[in-house]
Design an enzyme around this catalytic site. Structure first.
Site, PDB file in Angstrom:
ATOM      1  N   ALA A  56      -3.655   0.911  12.132  1.00  0.00           N
ATOM      2  CA  ALA A  56      -5.115   0.945  12.003  1.00  0.00           C
ATOM      3  C   ALA A  56      -5.794  -0.177  12.781  1.00  0.00           C
ATOM      4  CB  ALA A  56      -5.523   0.879  10.542  1.00  0.00           C
ATOM      5  N   THR A  63       4.013   1.321  -0.934  1.00  0.00           N
ATOM      6  CA  THR A  63       4.714   1.257  -2.216  1.00  0.00           C
ATOM      7  C   THR A  63       3.842   1.831  -3.321  1.00  0.00           C
ATOM      8  OG1 THR A  63       5.832  -0.747  -1.447  1.00  0.00           O
ATOM      9  CG2 THR A  63       5.939  -0.281  -3.791  1.00  0.00           C
ATOM     10  N   TRP A 117       6.702  -0.857  -8.437  1.00  0.00           N
ATOM     11  CA  TRP A 117       7.841  -1.378  -7.666  1.00  0.00           C
ATOM     12  C   TRP A 117       9.061  -1.518  -8.572  1.00  0.00           C
ATOM     13  CZ3 TRP A 117      10.961  -5.679  -8.124  1.00  0.00           C
ATOM     14  CH2 TRP A 117      11.805  -5.956  -7.043  1.00  0.00           C
ATOM     15  N   ARG A 152       2.517   7.716   6.862  1.00  0.00           N
ATOM     16  CA  ARG A 152       2.824   7.711   8.295  1.00  0.00           C
ATOM     17  C   ARG A 152       4.299   7.406   8.548  1.00  0.00           C
ATOM     18  NH1 ARG A 152      -0.759   2.958   9.573  1.00  0.00           N
ATOM     19  NH2 ARG A 152      -0.353   2.649   7.371  1.00  0.00           N
ATOM     20  N   PHE A 186      -3.605  -0.549   6.644  1.00  0.00           N
ATOM     21  CA  PHE A 186      -4.196  -1.874   6.439  1.00  0.00           C
ATOM     22  C   PHE A 186      -5.354  -1.845   5.439  1.00  0.00           C
ATOM     23  CE2 PHE A 186      -2.278  -2.614  10.795  1.00  0.00           C
ATOM     24  CZ  PHE A 186      -1.213  -3.352  10.308  1.00  0.00           C
ATOM     25  N   LYS A 235       7.883  -6.658   9.368  1.00  0.00           N
ATOM     26  CA  LYS A 235       7.142  -5.961   8.309  1.00  0.00           C
ATOM     27  C   LYS A 235       7.964  -4.887   7.605  1.00  0.00           C
ATOM     28  CE  LYS A 235       2.382  -4.695   7.382  1.00  0.00           C
ATOM     29  NZ  LYS A 235       2.570  -3.567   6.465  1.00  0.00           N
ATOM     30  N   PHE A 266       2.987  -8.282  -9.404  1.00  0.00           N
ATOM     31  CA  PHE A 266       4.258  -8.949  -9.180  1.00  0.00           C
ATOM     32  C   PHE A 266       4.650  -9.674 -10.479  1.00  0.00           C
ATOM     33  CE2 PHE A 266       3.099  -9.676  -4.395  1.00  0.00           C
ATOM     34  CZ  PHE A 266       3.055  -8.304  -4.215  1.00  0.00           C
ATOM     35  N   LYS A 274       0.824  -1.211   0.000  1.00  0.00           N
ATOM     36  CA  LYS A 274       0.000   0.000   0.000  1.00  0.00           C
ATOM     37  C   LYS A 274       0.859   1.263   0.000  1.00  0.00           C
ATOM     38  CE  LYS A 274      -2.776  -0.071   3.356  1.00  0.00           C
ATOM     39  NZ  LYS A 274      -1.880   0.700   4.208  1.00  0.00           N
TER      40      LYS A 274
END
Length: 599
Positions: A307, A90, A451, A115, A335, A126, A423, A88
Site C-alpha cells: 500500500a 493475523t 494469535w 494478498r 498497512f 517482515k 499481546f 493485520k
C-alpha cells in the site's frame, strides 16, 4: 461447514515460531475439494494445484452465481504500524474463524481474502504475511514460496514488455526507416530519457536500483540507464488487483505506458505489439487462489501489492466471488488506514462497485506506545522496557493516531470496529484506556487474543463485527470523479493525513498540469505513494501530526491500471535488504524435505 479442531501440540507460546505452529496444524487441513464443496464451487470450476491449494475459474463461477445476493463485506485495516507490523493479517486470519465459531451453527458461511506475500519481505525482515500463531493461512510453505506462480507470471509479463521496449530502441537506433519498414516496423522514436518502466524482481535488491544496460557493441542492445523495482510495485500487479474480467485484463495490458517519444507522445505496450503476449503470461494468474485458515475456513489469496508504493489490496475478483459464495467475507488492506483503507475506499470500491459494511481497525499497545513517544522499535532487536511493562502515559500519548484513523473510516460512512490485538505484555489498564477512547470516538472496540487462541480468542471481535454489520452503510467517497487531480491530492493530504498544504517539485507540477489538461485522465484513480510508518511523508514523525506540508516529488502514470500516482517524499520502488534478513534462518530438513525457519 466444519471447524477443524486445533491440535493440543500447536501452542504458539511453547513452539515459539509460526512455521512450527503451521507444521503442527497442517496434517488436519481440508483438501481443496472439500473447501470447494463447502462453498458450492463445482468440479469444473476448481483448478487444483496439489491436494490443498487450487485456483477457482472466476468467470465460470461468478457467471453461475452472479444473481445471488452479496454477503456482508468486512475490511481490515490498522493504525500506523511500527516496522514490525501490528498483526493485520493475523487479525484477519483470526477474525475469519472467530466469525465461523459464531455463524456456522446458524448455517452461515465465512470467507477471507488476503494478498500473496512478496519474496522481498519474506526473505528480509517482515516475514511472509501468512498471519501468525494460531491465526495463519496454510499451508505455509507454498504460500510463502511462490504459491501457484502468480508473481512469476507478473515478472515474466512485465519483463517481456521491457524486452520489447529495449529491443525496439536498439533496432530503431541501428536501422533507418526503410530497413524498419522492411521488417514491418514503424519508428516510434522513443526518448531514452523518458522511459517510464523498469525491470522487476521479487526481492529487496538495492544494488539493482540504478544500472546501465547495453554495454558492448551495437548487437548488445541500446545503452541506457535503467534499474529494477520490486515485483509488487509493477503496474501489472496493480492491474491484477483491480481487473474485473479477462477482457478487461487484456484491454488494460495494452494501455501500459512504457515510455514517451521524443515528441512527448506516450508509447504503450500495444504500440510495441507485445500486449497480447504479456497477457498470455497472465491468463493463469487472473484466477484467485483458494487456501484456508488453520481452522479450515476458505481464504482467497490473490494479488500482492504494497500500500505504500501501490494499491495495497487483494483483488477485486477475489472479493466479488467470495461475496457471492459466503454470508460474511473479510478482506484485508495494506498497512495503516491512511494509505491501505484510503485506497480501498476511493480506488477499490470505486472500481468494483462493492459497498463495505464494516472496517476493523487493528491497534496494538506497542504501536500506541511508539506514537506516544516511546523509543524506536527496530526489527530484529529486543523491545525496550517501555514496551514490556505497563506505561499508561505512553498509551495515552499515542491515542491521537488511533483517533485519526477512526475519523478517516467514519468519513467513508462505514462502521469502525477497533480490534486491540492483545499481546501477553498488555495490561488491563492499558487496554481500558484504548477501549474508552475508541468508544468515545464513536467506534465499537473489542480485545482479541487470536494469535494465542485462534478463533476462540477472536469471539469478542467477531461479536462486535456481526453487530456492526447490521448497521445500514452510509458509504460515500472522499471526492467525486470530477475532482481535478491536484484538488484530490489536497483533499487526501488534508482530510486523511492531517496536512495543512501540499507542495510540488517542478517536474511534479508539470505532470499534474499535463494530466489535468487531458480529459481521458479525469477519471483515473489517484493512488498515493507514501511511507507507511507515518501519516506524513516522513517515517520518523509519529502520532497524528498536523500543520505540515506534504511534498509531491513526482507523479507517475499507470495507463493500464488507470492510476495517476503522486509520490510524496522519498520513496524507493525497490526496498533494501537489512543486515539481519530472514533468509539467514530459512533452510530445508534434508531427511523430510520440509522447509524450516519461515515466519
Amino acid at each position: 461447514m466444519r471447524l477443524i479442531p486445533i491440535p493440543k501440540n500447536a501452542d504458539p507460546v511453547k513452539l515459539g515460531a509460526d512455521w512450527k505452529v503451521a507444521e503442527a496444524c497442517e496434517p488436519n487441513m481440508k483438501k481443496a475439494t472439500e473447501l470447494a464443496d463447502e462453498l458450492g464451487i463445482l468440479d469444473e470450476e476448481l483448478l487444483p494445484f496439489g491436494h490443498y491449494i487450487a485456483k477457482v475459474d472466476y468467470e465460470k463461477c461468478y457467471a453461475r452465481n452472479q444473481r445471488k445476493t452479496n454477503g456482508k463485506y468486512i475490511e481490515v485495516t490498522a493504525i500506523t504500524p511500527t516496522p514490525l507490523g501490528e498483526g493485520k493479517t493475523t487479525t484477519t486470519m483470526g477474525l475469519v474463524p472467530g466469525l465461523a465459531h459464531r455463524l456456522y451453527p446458524q448455517g452461515k458461511t465465512v470467507t477471507g481474502a488476503i494478498r500473496q506475500p512478496s519474496g522481498g519481505p519474506t526473505f528480509n525482515i517482515k516475514g511472509s504475511a501468512a498471519g501468525g500463531g494460531l491465526s495463519q493461512c496454510v499451508p505455509l510453505t507454498p504460500f510463502s514460496l511462490g504459491l501457484t506462480g502468480d508473481i512469476d507470471n507478473i515478472n515474466n509479463a512485465h519483463n517481456l514488455g521491457m524486452v520489447a521496449l529495449t529491443s525496439r530502441m536498439q533496432h530503431e537506433f541501428n536501422y533507418d526507416d526503410k530497413m524498419l519498414k522492411s521488417k514491418g516496423l514503424k519508428r516510434l522514436d522513443i526518448d531514452p530519457n523518458a522511459v517510464e518502466m523498469r525491470w522487476i524482481i521479487d526481492f529487496c535488491a538495492q544494488a539493482l536500483r540504478e544500472i546501465i544496460i547495453g554495454i558492448g557493441g551495437k548487437m548488445d542492445g541500446f545503452m541506457m540507464k535503467t534499474g529494477f523495482a520490486i515485483s509488487v510495485s509493477s503496474e501489472i500487479m496493480a492491474i491484477l488487483a483491480v481487473t474485473t474480467s479477462l477482457k478487461d485484463l487484456r484491454d488494460r495490458m495494452g494501455k501500459i505506458v512504457v515510455a514517451y517519444s521524443k515528441q512527448g507522445k506516450p508509447v504503450t505496450t500495444e504500440d510495441l505489439e507485445v500486449a497480447g503476449a504479456m497477457t498470455a503470461w497472465m491468463v493463469k494468474a487472473f484466477n484467485p487462489n483458494l487456501m484456508q485458515t488453520i481452522e479450515g475456513q476458505p481464504v482467497f489469496v490473490h494479488a500482492g501489492p504494497f500500500a505504500n508504493i501501490a494499491v495495497g489490496q487483494s483483488s477485486i475478483v477475489a472479493d466479488k466471488i467470495a461475496l457471492k459464495l459466503s454470508d460474511y467475507h473479510v478482506t484485508e488492506s495494506g498497512f495503516g488506514a491512511d494509505i491501505g483503507f484510503e485506497k480501498f475506499w476511493n480506488i477499490k470500491c470505486r472500481f468494483s462497485g462493492l459497498t463495505p459494511h464494516v472496517s476493523v481497525l487493528v491497534a496494538t499497545i506497542r504501536a500506541l506506545k511508539s506514537h506516544g513517544g516511546g523509543p524506536p522499535v527496530p526489527p530484529g532487536k529486543p523491545l525496550a522496557e517501555e514496551y514490556r511493562k505497563e506505561n499508561l502515559k505512553l498509551v495515552e500519548g499515542g491515542l491521537p493516531n488511533l483517533l485519526r484513523h477512526i475519523q478517516t473510516i467514519k468519513k467513508a460512512g462505514i462502521s469502525p470496529v477497533v480490534c486491540v490485538n492483545s499481546f501477553y505484555t498488555d495490561t488491563k489498564k492499558e487496554i481500558d484506556i484504548v477501549r474508552k477512547a475508541a468508544e468515545k470516538a464513536g467506534a465499537r472496540c473489542a480485545v482479541s487474543t487470536h494469535w494465542q487462541h485462534g478463533g476462540a480468542g477472536a469471539l469478542e471481535i467477531a461479536d462486535a463485527v456481526i453487530d456492526a454489520a447490521n448497521d445500514k452503510p452510509k458509504f460515500k467517497f472522499l471526492y467525486p470523479d470530477s475532482t481535478p487531480l491536484r484538488k484530490r491530492i489536497e483533499i487526501i493530504a488534508k482530510q486523511v493525513y492531517g496536512a495543512a498544504d501540499v507542495s510540488y517539485s517542478a517536474e511534479a507540477e508539470r505532470k499534474a498540469k499535463m494530466y489535468e489538461a487531458e480529459p481521458k485522465y479525469s477519471k483515473f484513480a489517484t493512488c498515493m505513494v507514501k511511507t507507511h510508518l507515518s501519516t506524513t511523508h516522513d517515517p520518523n514523525i509519529k502520532g497524528a501530526p498536523t500543520g505540515f506540508t506534504l511534498p509531491i516529488s513526482d507523479i507517475l502514470l499507470f495507463g493500464g491500471a488507470q492510476f495517476i500516482v503522486p509520490v510524496a517524499g522519498a520513496i524507493k520502488l525497490m526496498p533494501g535488504t537489512a543486515s539481519d534478513p530472514a533468509y539467514r534462518r530459512v533452510d530445508v530438513d534434508t531427511k523430510t524435505g520440509k522447509v524450516v525457519g519461515l515466519f
